[in-house]
Design a protein around this motif. Structure first.
Motif, PDB file in Angstrom:
ATOM      1  N   GLU A  87       0.872  -1.181  -0.052  1.00  0.00           N
ATOM      2  CA  GLU A  87       0.081   0.017  -0.056  1.00  0.00           C
ATOM      3  C   GLU A  87       0.925   1.348  -0.060  1.00  0.00           C
ATOM      4  O   GLU A  87       0.701   2.161  -0.694  1.00  0.00           O
ATOM      5  CB  GLU A  87      -0.844  -0.004   1.385  1.00  0.00           C
ATOM      6  N   HIS A  88       2.049   1.223   0.973  1.00  0.00           N
ATOM      7  CA  HIS A  88       2.780   2.446   0.780  1.00  0.00           C
ATOM      8  C   HIS A  88       3.511   2.696  -0.453  1.00  0.00           C
ATOM      9  O   HIS A  88       4.076   3.523  -0.994  1.00  0.00           O
ATOM     10  CB  HIS A  88       3.881   2.136   2.116  1.00  0.00           C
ATOM     11  N   VAL A  89       3.890   1.342  -1.089  1.00  0.00           N
ATOM     12  CA  VAL A  89       4.757   1.591  -2.203  1.00  0.00           C
ATOM     13  C   VAL A  89       3.955   2.082  -3.277  1.00  0.00           C
ATOM     14  O   VAL A  89       4.441   3.028  -4.170  1.00  0.00           O
ATOM     15  CB  VAL A  89       4.872  -0.006  -2.778  1.00  0.00           C
ATOM     16  N   ARG A  90       2.591   1.876  -3.383  1.00  0.00           N
ATOM     17  CA  ARG A  90       1.758   2.423  -4.547  1.00  0.00           C
ATOM     18  C   ARG A  90       1.863   4.005  -4.305  1.00  0.00           C
ATOM     19  O   ARG A  90       1.690   4.600  -5.310  1.00  0.00           O
ATOM     20  CB  ARG A  90       0.263   1.977  -4.266  1.00  0.00           C
ATOM     21  N   VAL A  91       1.502   4.434  -3.281  1.00  0.00           N
ATOM     22  CA  VAL A  91       1.618   5.943  -2.715  1.00  0.00           C
ATOM     23  C   VAL A  91       2.970   6.489  -3.072  1.00  0.00           C
ATOM     24  O   VAL A  91       3.054   7.713  -3.729  1.00  0.00           O
ATOM     25  CB  VAL A  91       1.199   6.029  -1.361  1.00  0.00           C
ATOM     26  N   ALA A  92       4.067   5.594  -2.768  1.00  0.00           N
ATOM     27  CA  ALA A  92       5.246   6.336  -2.909  1.00  0.00           C
ATOM     28  C   ALA A  92       5.635   6.490  -4.757  1.00  0.00           C
ATOM     29  O   ALA A  92       6.221   7.448  -5.143  1.00  0.00           O
ATOM     30  CB  ALA A  92       6.410   5.480  -2.424  1.00  0.00           C
ATOM     31  N   VAL A  93       5.154   5.475  -5.382  1.00  0.00           N
ATOM     32  CA  VAL A  93       5.271   5.196  -6.771  1.00  0.00           C
ATOM     33  C   VAL A  93       4.649   6.612  -7.398  1.00  0.00           C
ATOM     34  O   VAL A  93       5.002   7.217  -8.322  1.00  0.00           O
ATOM     35  CB  VAL A  93       4.916   3.990  -7.378  1.00  0.00           C
ATOM     36  N   GLU A  94       3.347   6.861  -7.042  1.00  0.00           N
ATOM     37  CA  GLU A  94       2.667   7.836  -7.542  1.00  0.00           C
ATOM     38  C   GLU A  94       3.101   9.124  -7.105  1.00  0.00           C
ATOM     39  O   GLU A  94       3.193  10.131  -7.931  1.00  0.00           O
ATOM     40  CB  GLU A  94       1.292   7.853  -6.849  1.00  0.00           C
ATOM     41  N   ALA A  95       3.757   9.290  -6.175  1.00  0.00           N
ATOM     42  CA  ALA A  95       4.452  10.551  -5.667  1.00  0.00           C
ATOM     43  C   ALA A  95       5.686  10.808  -6.589  1.00  0.00           C
ATOM     44  O   ALA A  95       6.455  11.851  -6.596  1.00  0.00           O
ATOM     45  CB  ALA A  95       4.829  10.578  -4.244  1.00  0.00           C
ATOM     46  N   GLY A  96       6.035   9.731  -7.256  1.00  0.00           N
ATOM     47  CA  GLY A  96       7.468   9.885  -8.199  1.00  0.00           C
ATOM     48  C   GLY A  96       8.707   9.805  -7.440  1.00  0.00           C
ATOM     49  O   GLY A  96       9.770  10.557  -7.986  1.00  0.00           O
ATOM     50  N   VAL A  97       8.929   8.952  -6.392  1.00  0.00           N
ATOM     51  CA  VAL A  97      10.174   8.907  -6.066  1.00  0.00           C
ATOM     52  C   VAL A  97      11.062   7.881  -6.801  1.00  0.00           C
ATOM     53  O   VAL A  97      10.605   7.427  -7.734  1.00  0.00           O
ATOM     54  CB  VAL A  97       9.998   8.263  -4.485  1.00  0.00           C
ATOM     55  N   SER A  98      12.170   8.064  -6.208  1.00  0.00           N
ATOM     56  CA  SER A  98      13.561   7.588  -7.179  1.00  0.00           C
ATOM     57  C   SER A  98      13.606   6.217  -6.724  1.00  0.00           C
ATOM     58  O   SER A  98      14.280   5.230  -7.352  1.00  0.00           O
ATOM     59  CB  SER A  98      14.803   8.234  -6.988  1.00  0.00           C
ATOM     60  N   GLY A  99      13.363   5.722  -5.580  1.00  0.00           N
ATOM     61  CA  GLY A  99      13.465   4.308  -4.901  1.00  0.00           C
ATOM     62  C   GLY A  99      12.915   4.276  -3.582  1.00  0.00           C
ATOM     63  O   GLY A  99      12.570   5.368  -2.883  1.00  0.00           O
ATOM     64  N   LEU A 100      13.020   2.836  -3.237  1.00  0.00           N
ATOM     65  CA  LEU A 100      11.929   2.614  -1.895  1.00  0.00           C
ATOM     66  C   LEU A 100      13.171   1.759  -0.817  1.00  0.00           C
ATOM     67  O   LEU A 100      14.040   1.376  -1.324  1.00  0.00           O
ATOM     68  CB  LEU A 100      11.091   1.440  -2.303  1.00  0.00           C
ATOM     69  N   VAL A 101      12.647   2.164   0.205  1.00  0.00           N
ATOM     70  CA  VAL A 101      13.562   1.342   1.620  1.00  0.00           C
ATOM     71  C   VAL A 101      12.536   0.678   2.445  1.00  0.00           C
ATOM     72  O   VAL A 101      11.605   1.278   2.818  1.00  0.00           O
ATOM     73  CB  VAL A 101      14.179   2.636   2.097  1.00  0.00           C
ATOM     74  N   ALA A 102      12.904  -0.439   2.436  1.00  0.00           N
ATOM     75  CA  ALA A 102      12.138  -1.665   3.253  1.00  0.00           C
ATOM     76  C   ALA A 102      12.733  -2.375   4.118  1.00  0.00           C
ATOM     77  O   ALA A 102      13.848  -2.665   3.716  1.00  0.00           O
ATOM     78  CB  ALA A 102      11.284  -2.379   1.964  1.00  0.00           C
ATOM     79  N   THR A 103      12.136  -2.618   5.139  1.00  0.00           N
ATOM     80  CA  THR A 103      12.715  -3.513   6.163  1.00  0.00           C
ATOM     81  C   THR A 103      12.241  -4.872   5.993  1.00  0.00           C
ATOM     82  O   THR A 103      11.442  -5.085   4.926  1.00  0.00           O
ATOM     83  CB  THR A 103      12.327  -3.140   7.722  1.00  0.00           C
ATOM     84  N   ALA A 104      12.787  -5.843   6.592  1.00  0.00           N
ATOM     85  CA  ALA A 104      12.038  -7.276   6.746  1.00  0.00           C
ATOM     86  C   ALA A 104      10.832  -6.997   7.278  1.00  0.00           C
ATOM     87  O   ALA A 104      10.413  -6.067   8.018  1.00  0.00           O
ATOM     88  CB  ALA A 104      12.902  -8.144   7.481  1.00  0.00           C
ATOM     89  N   PRO A 105       9.809  -8.122   7.096  1.00  0.00           N
ATOM     90  CA  PRO A 105       8.698  -8.081   8.122  1.00  0.00           C
ATOM     91  C   PRO A 105       8.856  -7.999   9.508  1.00  0.00           C
ATOM     92  O   PRO A 105      10.031  -8.400  10.170  1.00  0.00           O
ATOM     93  CB  PRO A 105       7.910  -9.499   7.810  1.00  0.00           C
ATOM     94  N   PHE A 106       8.142  -7.403  10.244  1.00  0.00           N
ATOM     95  CA  PHE A 106       8.176  -7.219  11.800  1.00  0.00           C
ATOM     96  C   PHE A 106       7.023  -7.519  12.294  1.00  0.00           C
ATOM     97  O   PHE A 106       6.077  -7.544  11.702  1.00  0.00           O
ATOM     98  CB  PHE A 106       8.765  -5.969  12.236  1.00  0.00           C
ATOM     99  N   TYR A 107       6.860  -7.573  13.676  1.00  0.00           N
ATOM    100  CA  TYR A 107       5.793  -8.064  14.478  1.00  0.00           C
ATOM    101  C   TYR A 107       5.507  -9.426  14.377  1.00  0.00           C
ATOM    102  O   TYR A 107       5.193 -10.181  15.455  1.00  0.00           O
ATOM    103  CB  TYR A 107       4.544  -7.182  14.106  1.00  0.00           C
ATOM    104  N   THR A 108       5.471  -9.845  13.227  1.00  0.00           N
ATOM    105  CA  THR A 108       5.319 -11.411  12.984  1.00  0.00           C
ATOM    106  C   THR A 108       6.804 -12.011  13.240  1.00  0.00           C
ATOM    107  O   THR A 108       7.727 -11.516  13.159  1.00  0.00           O
ATOM    108  CB  THR A 108       5.120 -11.740  11.537  1.00  0.00           C
TER     109      THR A 108
END
Lengths: 307, 307, 307, 307
Positions: B94-115
């Motif tokens: 969901e956050h990826v879609r918003v970031a792509v729409e905003a036109g960013v150059s790259g994404l920074v993601a962690t491993a899953p957490f809480y699980t």
């Protein structure tokens, strides 16, 4: 705060699994059948959007579908608690607003996670959720996910303030559970999240249980609870021991996947084998169980008299 | 995947703080001034919605305001990376879609957490984010928040697949960092998240740095980086040592609050004292710094020649 | 305390492996050959009875054999430090007395372990060891074994008191290492225990290194150290990178054994393959390496030019 | 192995505190009085050299004094178990030899600690201790000290081999305890080390309890155990709840010392106040309780009817 506290939550309140279609959407038809299966099983309430509901894997839109589906279908027959699980207060408050709109009876919240948190901040967190929601708030003590243990001192202090209506204790620390039970002023609802020590938690004075395995065998947990309430502790223990053996299904995935994949996958596979839900699918990035693992779950169900 | 890899990210890429008004809203005017302060300081890129941006405390609407404000104001002058920080794949997407729409150059993601997560699941997670986004994806290794360490083996495998474009290493494990540096096939961007070992990380072959303290003193980190690039390691070390001393501001809150409150509060107090942002407010449930603590930050800034 | 501090310990001080016979006794002949191998390799000191010496596996009688053998054979040519590793102060003091009798140059002690320990208690612990021994005492920061991290604040306070002469930092936390380096008053010896970040630790101002892998390739670490001391940092880095690759031998046992079995087993197998010691045996309950694993170590040695 | 297993250990087996003189020596006279106090209290066995005995703080010579004093004074009236607590197999075997010479009835051993350990190595460790000693061996599951949790699978496998005669479970994980109880083949003695969940552990099927607080109030734990054995669970619960309140003495030192200082100091202060031992001294580097803290313990004792 007295309006929050008219009744103390007790009994068997399973964390409701979230059935999914094979393309990862909430399967509302199966969810309704699961709710019926649980209510017919005699449960005293439902907890949606908890860890066993894969809340960590559901988008906000999917969480809303779950809330609306369950609250709508239950129609007040039993209390519905909603997990409002997110990293910090502002994000949790978003979930609170949706849950309040859906008409749930109470909220279940963890301490903040992902951030490095201090008891002062945890207190602010719960106080804010309570004040903003106007609903009973249950603290969710789950150190394996949240990486903070809620101490008896913190819980009892927030209970005395009227901020917390109870705790769902999934910490596995029955000594700490007992401290809360002996230290509380009524009414403060103590619910164990452990599937395998329900009789002893009730024995110590806990009010109820929130068992993930209760999705698979609600009748078993209801029998256990009612036996304990009637003082027939021997029957409670025998029922519990049967459920301890059934709980071995959560290890079916072994070392080739994470504990969530194995445990939640097992609950869903069992519900699928029992004909309650249409698909055993779990959310990404969990690893699906294979046929051999599913077959072993089937054997456990047969042994437990559930097939 | 070649279109993802045209340039390797290098240099100073601060995680941009998120200025707030006193009622907890994103202060877009201050944010724009902060972006200008950083770009005028000579930084090579901006990382919004990271831990130092209080991403864990921002609602989805606030995250979107940050993305749109920064991406719009920067207008392509430097690359903008966006953190897509959430518990599991579906929520991250969901956050990826918003970031792509905003036109960013790259994404920074962690491993899953809480699980409870397994390497197989972490691989699926990053592969899915890469495939869905079509953008370069940087792994964010932050065990203090995520409670999983990304091993060199896992990172190098995903790099070889073309899934990861780089790593932001905030693990503090410089031995592991070196393994990745020596084991990678170009181009794979290795960025250290440590404020205090930048010269040595660059010495080992790291490509850049993502320093929270860079909000306060971008010029310092840019001088450090440029000295290293020009081979003037002695100048780099002296600059780094000055910044190590400045970094003591993060401990100003001591034991009366959590590490986030103290560290992020210190960055914001320093930006406020330097006249960059209008309010030093941090999000709930963080504890605000008091006047005495803020005065100590002022002394550190004076010592560092920043007031 | 000035008599303790005449010289600051610097350079390459390997933790000496403890060769064993196949029936688990200390192999003194091999130990003497190993000491000669190290001294001929140009090391600046020897550290016996450290973690790489399998100190946790040696009986008190065996520890005494090691001390007497090494101290006697070295005869003052280089300083000999002795680990005094045990759970708490009274037990450590027993080892201190034996080490003092053997005539060692300094002592290496951890914080208390097995017990739940507080900084006040850790300070009392180091103060008592210093006062009772009359020898320079080096703190051994090894959180993976001791489960406590020695903070810069604690170390610098004890250094200022004259209680500690230095620290062997095996915490992997190079940010913390730097805080100690920048905060110390001379003379306080900072030694890194990391095999793979020696150049960068020296770059930050560390005085020396205590590398387990230095048993296998003392010449390499001596070249690395001397290059750094002469300001030829590029040569230091290249030597370090070669050693990083060689260090992969410690993973040879993979998941079928613990890290000690794999790492210490690899050092001993390499020393055996190089003809320095007679047997690659490790102490109980460690798992021995098999022929295939040993063969892989041989390939690493060949690649590194050590066979 | 049948000679090991003639009787299954059951009942109240307190871990005997080690009284000390003010200069840190074992106070044998007080130790004998403490043993008499416990035997007169009706306990079913004694466990010397456990964590509550400050075993981690006793030199080997002191451990031998304790063994000889207690074994000699008891003269076979009740079984005496001896802790053989050290880092790895060879060091533990030294303690085993001394304990066998002293004529104890059984041994209590942890998994290896300080080293990084694998289940295969833990199995070798217990098998070696069993084979070398010829005595019943009880596994001591104490993750807070050993940093390894003994799984039900590991314990049950070693029980089936005849290597282990039982387990002292101080892990606080009552779910795991139950798995062992339900999975064992008789006779395998399951003893809880928790002071505050004895009634529920017995309810689940545990055979006995090893309560540190039993030093202070052996009569209380004996009443609890006997009530449970006679099926009067309500009486057992009331006794347990009284003891839960008394157990608050272990927190008296608060945050100014470690948990061992506070907990073991409280037991000794209580024994001193009750007139059982001559000095409340604890071993170095523990922090002594002050007068105010001791006075609070006195109030707890008075409330519990023990003064």
């Amino acid at each position: 705060m007295t309006k929050k506290s008219v009744t103390k939550l007790t009994g068997v309140i399973p964390p409701v699994c979230t059935p999914m279609t094979s393309d990862g959407q909430v399967d509302a038809d199966s969810l309704i059948r699961l709710v019926d299966h649980l209510i017919e099983g005699g449960v005293d309430g439902l907890f949606v959007l908890g860890s066993s509901s894969e809340v960590a894997y559901l988008t906000d839109a999917q969480r809303r579908v779950v809330l609306d589906t369950v609250a709508g279908h239950v129609g007040g027959r039993v209390p519905v608690l909603a997990g409002v699980i997110d990293m910090t207060t502002p994000r949790v408050l978003e979930h609170v607003r949706v849950a309040v709109e859906a008409g749930v009876s109470g909220l279940v919240a963890t301490a903040p996670f992902y951030t490095r948190t201090h008891p002062t901040e945890i207190r602010t967190h719960f106080r804010t959720i309570s004040a903003e929601s106007g609903l009973p708030v249950y603290a969710y003590d789950l150190p394996v996910a949240v990486h903070t243990k809620l101490t008896a001192e913190l819980l009892l202090g927030l209970a005395a303030e009227g901020v917390l209506a109870g705790v769902k204790d999934s910490s596995g620390d029955d000594g700490g559970l007992r401290q809360v039970i002996l230290g509380r002023e009524a009414p403060f609802s103590v619910l164990t999240g452990s599937e395998v020590t329900v009789d002893s938690a009730l024995w110590m004075g806990a009010d109820g249980v929130v068992p993930g395995l209760g999705n698979v065998d609600p009748h078993g947990y209801v029998r256990l609870y009612q036996a304990a309430r009637q003082g027939d502790w021997e029957a409670a223990r025998l029922e519990q021991e049967r459920l301890v053996r059934l709980f071995e299904i959560v290890t079916v995935g072994g070392g080739r996947m994470g504990g969530s994949s194995s445990g939640l996958g097992a609950f869903k596979a069992a519900l699928h084998l029992r004909g309650v839900i249409d698909h055993p699918a779990t959310a990404l990035p969990q690893v699906p169980l294979n046929d051999e693992e599913t077959a072993r779950i089937g054997k456990h169900l047969a042994t437990a008299g559930l097939l």
